[in-house]
Design a protein around this motif. Structure first.
Motif, mmCIF file in Angstrom:
data_model
loop_
_atom_site.group_PDB
_atom_site.id
_atom_site.type_symbol
_atom_site.label_atom_id
_atom_site.label_comp_id
_atom_site.label_asym_id
_atom_site.label_seq_id
_atom_site.Cartn_x
_atom_site.Cartn_y
_atom_site.Cartn_z
ATOM 1 N N SER A 152 82.340 -27.910 82.705
ATOM 2 C CA SER A 152 81.948 -26.823 81.814
ATOM 3 C C SER A 152 82.251 -25.503 82.508
ATOM 4 O O SER A 152 82.452 -25.452 83.727
ATOM 5 C CB SER A 152 80.457 -26.900 81.506
ATOM 6 O OG SER A 152 79.702 -26.694 82.698
ATOM 7 N N GLN A 153 82.277 -24.409 81.748
ATOM 8 C CA GLN A 153 82.504 -23.104 82.371
ATOM 9 C C GLN A 153 81.428 -22.797 83.398
ATOM 10 O O GLN A 153 81.704 -22.201 84.441
ATOM 11 C CB GLN A 153 82.549 -22.012 81.306
ATOM 12 C CG GLN A 153 83.887 -21.921 80.571
ATOM 13 C CD GLN A 153 83.965 -20.708 79.674
ATOM 14 O OE1 GLN A 153 83.410 -20.703 78.586
ATOM 15 N NE2 GLN A 153 84.647 -19.682 80.123
ATOM 16 N N GLN A 154 80.202 -23.220 83.117
ATOM 17 C CA GLN A 154 79.082 -22.930 84.007
ATOM 18 C C GLN A 154 79.248 -23.622 85.356
ATOM 19 O O GLN A 154 78.889 -23.066 86.401
ATOM 20 C CB GLN A 154 77.774 -23.363 83.352
ATOM 21 C CG GLN A 154 76.541 -23.042 84.176
ATOM 22 C CD GLN A 154 75.257 -23.456 83.480
ATOM 23 O OE1 GLN A 154 75.288 -24.121 82.449
ATOM 24 N NE2 GLN A 154 74.124 -23.060 84.029
ATOM 25 N N ASP A 155 79.794 -24.830 85.350
ATOM 26 C CA ASP A 155 79.888 -25.605 86.586
ATOM 27 C C ASP A 155 81.307 -25.620 87.161
ATOM 28 O O ASP A 155 81.563 -26.298 88.142
ATOM 29 C CB ASP A 155 79.445 -27.051 86.322
ATOM 30 C CG ASP A 155 78.840 -27.705 87.564
ATOM 31 O OD1 ASP A 155 78.334 -26.973 88.433
ATOM 32 O OD2 ASP A 155 78.878 -28.937 87.661
ATOM 33 N N TYR A 156 82.207 -24.838 86.557
ATOM 34 C CA TYR A 156 83.610 -24.918 86.958
ATOM 35 C C TYR A 156 83.834 -24.508 88.407
ATOM 36 O O TYR A 156 84.537 -25.195 89.153
ATOM 37 C CB TYR A 156 84.480 -24.048 86.041
ATOM 38 C CG TYR A 156 85.934 -24.079 86.448
ATOM 39 C CD1 TYR A 156 86.742 -25.173 86.147
ATOM 40 C CD2 TYR A 156 86.501 -23.030 87.175
ATOM 41 C CE1 TYR A 156 88.062 -25.232 86.546
ATOM 42 C CE2 TYR A 156 87.826 -23.076 87.586
ATOM 43 C CZ TYR A 156 88.591 -24.184 87.266
ATOM 44 O OH TYR A 156 89.895 -24.240 87.681
ATOM 45 N N ARG A 157 83.260 -23.378 88.830
ATOM 46 C CA ARG A 157 83.509 -22.890 90.184
ATOM 47 C C ARG A 157 83.079 -23.918 91.235
ATOM 48 O O ARG A 157 83.764 -24.156 92.224
ATOM 49 C CB ARG A 157 82.776 -21.572 90.430
ATOM 50 C CG ARG A 157 83.301 -20.393 89.640
ATOM 51 C CD ARG A 157 84.643 -19.922 90.135
ATOM 52 N NE ARG A 157 85.074 -18.748 89.395
ATOM 53 C CZ ARG A 157 86.325 -18.467 89.104
ATOM 54 N NH1 ARG A 157 87.286 -19.296 89.478
ATOM 55 N NH2 ARG A 157 86.636 -17.372 88.430
ATOM 56 N N ARG A 158 81.915 -24.522 91.011
ATOM 57 C CA ARG A 158 81.413 -25.495 91.981
ATOM 58 C C ARG A 158 82.334 -26.716 92.077
ATOM 59 O O ARG A 158 82.698 -27.146 93.173
ATOM 60 C CB ARG A 158 79.997 -25.951 91.595
ATOM 61 C CG ARG A 158 79.348 -26.870 92.628
ATOM 62 C CD ARG A 158 77.928 -27.198 92.235
ATOM 63 N NE ARG A 158 77.862 -28.241 91.240
ATOM 64 C CZ ARG A 158 77.813 -29.550 91.530
ATOM 65 N NH1 ARG A 158 77.844 -29.960 92.784
ATOM 66 N NH2 ARG A 158 77.725 -30.437 90.567
ATOM 67 N N VAL A 208 85.059 -16.324 84.522
ATOM 68 C CA VAL A 208 85.769 -17.592 84.326
ATOM 69 C C VAL A 208 86.504 -17.498 82.996
ATOM 70 O O VAL A 208 85.880 -17.467 81.930
ATOM 71 C CB VAL A 208 84.786 -18.780 84.330
ATOM 72 C CG1 VAL A 208 85.537 -20.087 84.093
ATOM 73 C CG2 VAL A 208 84.032 -18.837 85.659
ATOM 74 N N LEU A 209 87.816 -17.441 83.049
ATOM 75 C CA LEU A 209 88.639 -17.258 81.852
ATOM 76 C C LEU A 209 89.135 -18.609 81.350
ATOM 77 O O LEU A 209 89.670 -19.410 82.114
ATOM 78 C CB LEU A 209 89.836 -16.359 82.173
ATOM 79 C CG LEU A 209 89.509 -15.019 82.854
ATOM 80 C CD1 LEU A 209 90.792 -14.265 83.167
ATOM 81 C CD2 LEU A 209 88.584 -14.176 81.971
ATOM 82 N N ARG A 210 88.980 -18.841 80.064
ATOM 83 C CA ARG A 210 89.380 -20.137 79.490
ATOM 84 C C ARG A 210 90.862 -20.431 79.724
ATOM 85 O O ARG A 210 91.241 -21.544 80.070
ATOM 86 C CB ARG A 210 89.078 -20.162 77.986
ATOM 87 C CG ARG A 210 87.596 -20.232 77.654
ATOM 88 C CD ARG A 210 87.382 -20.382 76.160
ATOM 89 N NE ARG A 210 85.971 -20.434 75.824
ATOM 90 C CZ ARG A 210 85.236 -21.543 75.855
ATOM 91 N NH1 ARG A 210 85.802 -22.691 76.213
ATOM 92 N NH2 ARG A 210 83.953 -21.519 75.527
ATOM 93 N N ILE A 227 91.398 -21.485 83.273
ATOM 94 C CA ILE A 227 90.958 -22.860 83.517
ATOM 95 C C ILE A 227 92.027 -23.842 83.054
ATOM 96 O O ILE A 227 92.353 -24.812 83.744
ATOM 97 C CB ILE A 227 89.619 -23.136 82.793
ATOM 98 C CG1 ILE A 227 88.483 -22.354 83.468
ATOM 99 C CG2 ILE A 227 89.305 -24.630 82.827
ATOM 100 C CD1 ILE A 227 87.145 -22.546 82.798
ATOM 101 N N ALA A 228 92.600 -23.577 81.870
ATOM 102 C CA ALA A 228 93.639 -24.464 81.356
ATOM 103 C C ALA A 228 94.869 -24.456 82.256
ATOM 104 O O ALA A 228 95.464 -25.509 82.537
ATOM 105 C CB ALA A 228 94.027 -24.031 79.938
ATOM 106 N N HIS A 229 95.246 -23.268 82.725
ATOM 107 C CA HIS A 229 96.402 -23.162 83.617
ATOM 108 C C HIS A 229 96.110 -23.830 84.951
ATOM 109 O O HIS A 229 96.958 -24.546 85.513
ATOM 110 C CB HIS A 229 96.757 -21.685 83.818
ATOM 111 C CG HIS A 229 98.029 -21.477 84.559
ATOM 112 N ND1 HIS A 229 98.260 -20.365 85.350
ATOM 113 C CD2 HIS A 229 99.153 -22.236 84.654
ATOM 114 C CE1 HIS A 229 99.468 -20.448 85.884
ATOM 115 N NE2 HIS A 229 100.028 -21.575 85.484
ATOM 116 N N ALA A 230 94.895 -23.607 85.471
ATOM 117 C CA ALA A 230 94.516 -24.212 86.748
ATOM 118 C C ALA A 230 94.517 -25.734 86.653
ATOM 119 O O ALA A 230 94.866 -26.418 87.622
ATOM 120 C CB ALA A 230 93.136 -23.714 87.188
ATOM 121 N N ALA A 231 94.134 -26.279 85.500
ATOM 122 C CA ALA A 231 94.128 -27.734 85.326
ATOM 123 C C ALA A 231 95.535 -28.304 85.486
ATOM 124 O O ALA A 231 95.737 -29.363 86.100
ATOM 125 C CB ALA A 231 93.558 -28.100 83.959
#
Length: 241
Positions: free
Chosen positions: A150-156, A194-196, A199-203
């Motif tokens: 989730s966006q909330q837990d993404y950094r961790r 945290v930008l959506r 996140i997609a690009h990082a994936a």
């Protein structure tokens, strides 16, 4: 405690001259990097004191201070222990700029350090897999975790993915260096929105890193990691500009 996370790279023996201060530093590193997540608990007191090479009294003093500061909670009883209560602050561009002003002269150095150790870790793990010395299941699992975060837990979970690459090499020195490099940028990364789309690009980039490592391709792994870290650096510069 988060599954399959080796705390040994961070919970190294402390120097006796500053045992209390270094114990607090080590525990805060584990907490802030999310190696143990909110609601999870530290290893048992006896085990933790042995890892840090300190007395249980020193450990209790450090935990007491962290509890008063709102990072942990101590519970008694059969299911008791020291539990994490710290939650990451909400991203804030204002906070990001204030942190950059405070640590500006060290920022470029920290980014360079992270680039060197993380590209090196990806290269080394790919070499070991090519030689048949390491299995890739654990890395695939970490990729799945961060890809579904989730966006909330993404950094961790992103942090745990990156740390896993160094950890799987089996080098405690390299694992410690990668944890140190991440910690030097941790507050800045936490403050960055945290930008959506990011996140997609990082994936896609995370998958490219894992694919190259598991293919036993050191050059490809180093290149994929370098591209990914360059993207993070670009975002930091963009928000700080």
């Amino acid at each position: 405690m988060s599954a399959d996370i080796d705390l040994g790279s961070v919970l190294r023996p402390v120097r006796q001259g500053n045992a209390f201060e270094e114990t607090v530093e080590r525990l805060l590193t584990v907490i802030k990097l999310g190696m143990i997540g909110p609601g999870e608990r530290f290893p048992a007191e006896r085990e933790l004191a042995a890892q840090l090479g300190i007395s249980r009294l020193t450990l209790r003093e450090a935990i007491r201070e962290l509890q008063q500061a709102g990072y942990v909670e101590s519970r008694r009883g059969r299911l008791g222990g020291t539990f994490i209560t710290y939650t990451r602050p909400e991203p804030s561009v204002g906070a990001l700029r204030r942190l950059a002003e405070q640590h500006g002269p060290k920022l470029a150095d920290a980014i360079t350090f992270r680039f060197a150790v993380e590209t090196g870790a990806a290269d080394m793990l790919a070499q070991q897999i090519a030689a048949g010395g390491v299995q890739g299941d654990a890395l695939r699992a970490k990729l799945t975790d961060v890809s579904s975060a989730s966006q909330q837990d993404y950094r961790r979970l992103d942090t745990l993915f990156h740390l896993a690459i160094a950890e799987l090499t089996g080098s405690t020195l390299l694992s410690a260096a990668c944890a140190d490099a991440r910690m030097r940028l941790n507050d800045l990364l936490d403050a960055m929105p945290v930008l959506r789309q990011n996140i997609a690009h990082a994936a896609i980039q995370h998958t490219a890193i894992v694919d190259a490592i598991l293919a036993g391709d050191p050059d490809g792994a180093r290149t994929a990691m370098a591209e990914h870290l360059a993207g993070t650096g670009a975002l930091l510069r963009g928000f700080l500009g």
